[in-house]
Design a protein around this motif. Sequence first.
Motif, PDB file in Angstrom:
ATOM      1  N   LEU A 214       0.827  -1.206   0.000  1.00 56.39           N
ATOM      2  CA  LEU A 214       0.000   0.000   0.000  1.00 56.39           C
ATOM      3  C   LEU A 214       0.862   1.256   0.000  1.00 56.39           C
ATOM      4  N   ALA A 215       1.954   1.229   0.764  1.00 54.65           N
ATOM      5  CA  ALA A 215       2.856   2.379   0.784  1.00 54.65           C
ATOM      6  C   ALA A 215       3.490   2.581  -0.584  1.00 54.65           C
ATOM      7  N   GLU A 216       3.884   1.492  -1.238  1.00 51.16           N
ATOM      8  CA  GLU A 216       4.503   1.606  -2.554  1.00 51.16           C
ATOM      9  C   GLU A 216       3.514   2.168  -3.571  1.00 51.16           C
ATOM     10  N   VAL A 217       2.268   1.723  -3.495  1.00 52.34           N
ATOM     11  CA  VAL A 217       1.253   2.220  -4.424  1.00 52.34           C
ATOM     12  C   VAL A 217       1.051   3.715  -4.240  1.00 52.34           C
ATOM     13  N   ARG A 218       0.986   4.172  -2.989  1.00 49.87           N
ATOM     14  CA  ARG A 218       0.796   5.598  -2.727  1.00 49.87           C
ATOM     15  C   ARG A 218       1.931   6.421  -3.308  1.00 49.87           C
ATOM     16  N   ILE A 219       3.161   5.953  -3.105  1.00 46.12           N
ATOM     17  CA  ILE A 219       4.318   6.708  -3.581  1.00 46.12           C
ATOM     18  C   ILE A 219       4.401   6.676  -5.097  1.00 46.12           C
ATOM     19  N   SER A 220       4.219   5.484  -5.677  1.00 47.15           N
ATOM     20  CA  SER A 220       4.334   5.343  -7.131  1.00 47.15           C
ATOM     21  C   SER A 220       3.253   6.132  -7.846  1.00 47.15           C
ATOM     22  N   ALA A 221       2.064   6.206  -7.254  1.00 43.90           N
ATOM     23  CA  ALA A 221       0.955   6.923  -7.879  1.00 43.90           C
ATOM     24  C   ALA A 221       1.070   8.435  -7.702  1.00 43.90           C
ATOM     25  N   GLY A 222       2.035   8.858  -6.887  1.00 47.13           N
ATOM     26  CA  GLY A 222       2.223  10.286  -6.684  1.00 47.13           C
ATOM     27  C   GLY A 222       1.101  10.937  -5.895  1.00 47.13           C
ATOM     28  N   LEU A 223       0.449  10.159  -5.016  1.00 42.25           N
ATOM     29  CA  LEU A 223      -0.637  10.721  -4.211  1.00 42.25           C
ATOM     30  C   LEU A 223      -0.081  11.759  -3.238  1.00 42.25           C
ATOM     31  N   ASP A 270       0.970   7.609   8.030  1.00 40.59           N
ATOM     32  CA  ASP A 270       0.896   6.263   7.449  1.00 40.59           C
ATOM     33  C   ASP A 270       2.180   5.893   6.716  1.00 40.59           C
ATOM     34  N   LEU A 271       2.733   6.847   5.952  1.00 42.28           N
ATOM     35  CA  LEU A 271       3.972   6.561   5.227  1.00 42.28           C
ATOM     36  C   LEU A 271       5.135   6.347   6.195  1.00 42.28           C
ATOM     37  N   LEU A 272       5.191   7.165   7.241  1.00 42.78           N
ATOM     38  CA  LEU A 272       6.267   7.013   8.220  1.00 42.78           C
ATOM     39  C   LEU A 272       6.121   5.695   8.984  1.00 42.78           C
ATOM     40  N   LEU A 273       4.881   5.328   9.290  1.00 40.28           N
ATOM     41  CA  LEU A 273       4.626   4.055   9.969  1.00 40.28           C
ATOM     42  C   LEU A 273       5.073   2.889   9.092  1.00 40.28           C
ATOM     43  N   SER A 274       4.808   2.989   7.800  1.00 39.22           N
ATOM     44  CA  SER A 274       5.234   1.948   6.870  1.00 39.22           C
ATOM     45  C   SER A 274       6.749   1.866   6.797  1.00 39.22           C
ATOM     46  N   ALA A 275       7.414   3.025   6.786  1.00 41.03           N
ATOM     47  CA  ALA A 275       8.879   3.052   6.691  1.00 41.03           C
ATOM     48  C   ALA A 275       9.518   2.366   7.895  1.00 41.03           C
ATOM     49  N   ILE A 276       9.070   2.729   9.096  1.00 40.13           N
ATOM     50  CA  ILE A 276       9.642   2.119  10.304  1.00 40.13           C
ATOM     51  C   ILE A 276       9.260   0.646  10.390  1.00 40.13           C
ATOM     52  N   GLY A 277       8.036   0.321   9.990  1.00 37.60           N
ATOM     53  CA  GLY A 277       7.625  -1.085   9.991  1.00 37.60           C
ATOM     54  C   GLY A 277       8.507  -1.932   9.101  1.00 37.60           C
ATOM     55  N   ILE A 343      11.175   1.001  -0.431  1.00 32.18           N
ATOM     56  CA  ILE A 343       9.938   1.709  -0.091  1.00 32.18           C
ATOM     57  C   ILE A 343      10.145   2.592   1.130  1.00 32.18           C
ATOM     58  N   SER A 344      10.911   2.101   2.115  1.00 30.25           N
ATOM     59  CA  SER A 344      11.176   2.891   3.318  1.00 30.25           C
ATOM     60  C   SER A 344      11.871   4.191   2.963  1.00 30.25           C
ATOM     61  N   ARG A 345      12.904   4.109   2.116  1.00 20.79           N
ATOM     62  CA  ARG A 345      13.629   5.328   1.745  1.00 20.79           C
ATOM     63  C   ARG A 345      12.710   6.313   1.024  1.00 20.79           C
ATOM     64  N   ARG A 346      11.906   5.821   0.094  1.00 21.90           N
ATOM     65  CA  ARG A 346      11.012   6.708  -0.646  1.00 21.90           C
ATOM     66  C   ARG A 346       9.953   7.317   0.278  1.00 21.90           C
ATOM     67  N   SER A 347       9.477   6.533   1.259  1.00 20.34           N
ATOM     68  CA  SER A 347       8.484   7.037   2.211  1.00 20.34           C
ATOM     69  C   SER A 347       9.080   8.133   3.080  1.00 20.34           C
ATOM     70  N   VAL A 348      10.325   7.929   3.525  1.00 20.65           N
ATOM     71  CA  VAL A 348      10.990   8.932   4.363  1.00 20.65           C
ATOM     72  C   VAL A 348      11.261  10.192   3.552  1.00 20.65           C
ATOM     73  N   GLU A 349      11.747  10.041   2.335  1.00 12.11           N
ATOM     74  CA  GLU A 349      12.036  11.204   1.494  1.00 12.11           C
ATOM     75  C   GLU A 349      10.774  11.986   1.165  1.00 12.11           C
TER      76      GLU A 349
END
Length: 380
Positions: A214-223, A270-277, A343-349
Amino acid sequence: MMHAFLTANRAELIARCRAKVAQRAPPGAPAEELANGVTIFLDQLIKTLVVEQTEAPMQSYKVSGPSGGGKPALSEMSESATRHGKELQEHGFTVEEVVHDYGDLCQSISDLAFETSMEIQIEEFRTLNRCLDNAIASAVTEFGYQRDSIIADKQAVALNERLGFFAHELRNQLCTATLALAVIKQGNVGLNGATGGVLDRALVGLANLIDRSLAEVRISAGLQVQHRLFSLADFIAEVKLSATLEAQVKGCTLTVSHVDPLLAVDADRDLLLSAIGNLLQNAFKYTHPNSEVTLNAYAQADRILIDVQDHCGGLPPGLAEEMFTPFTQGAENRSGLGLGLSISRRSVEANNGVLSVRDVPGSGCVFTIDLPRHFMTAAG
């Protein structure tokens, strides 16, 4: 007449163009001229100039096309230039080289005319420019089409590969959970036994896989990233609740440091939670059995740092940055997609932060999330 000049000096002009192309050619490009290159264009230019000297000069448009372009199928020059654009793409040239390839001939004609004191009429120059314009337009258009097709094909292959890995992992975890549940339902084993542990591991694996995807989809879709201010202490407490179960399943200890209740983070929760997870999942996966994984969150100057440290034994030389590349796994345990750290790096960035890794030779590694520092308000 320009056509007589071009005909008489055809070999010299082609040689000059070949020399110019050879200087710019990428490694591995063929040394000989491409099938639809300068030679074809030069012959078509000569043919155009000859027809323009007849009683039906407009017939030259069948060879070179009208001013301002037109459909490629309406002229011989556009058709050959289209094929040439495809050739240049296949041999690794850039779009700039497509333009230069035709510009070389124009430059060579001008240089040789000057050297031999050949006077070229204005109308002949206009014809030359028209031919160059139409040929370049057709070649560049085809070059772009071929490039876009290649990119689209690569993206499709990458997407199919990613979906294939995801489906494989999802099926494995689901099959494991289904089998464990079936055994427990038979009544011969309990939830607190080894089979219950298998079920726990499968369910935790499914949750991690879905959260990561889900985190990857959010980032890739540019939401749009949903920034809001929240307590760092409360956030780490939430992470601890879910991570403690995974630590138990993996047979290791999770230690979480005390967090200053005044510290806050302005980020997409949510993105930060995904990154740490993902970082914790990676730590649980590679840390040695019965060892410790540590989660520390603290302030340093104007930054908030969140460290996840494991006891994997340290990183092989040169692996630190490679670990953030999709589908890269750095140990004998090859389970998983190899996407978590990417995905973690992209979520943090996406949250205006930085994710880095530090090797502790002989012990393990420390992943650090670096974010801007904020404070909770009195009302918060």
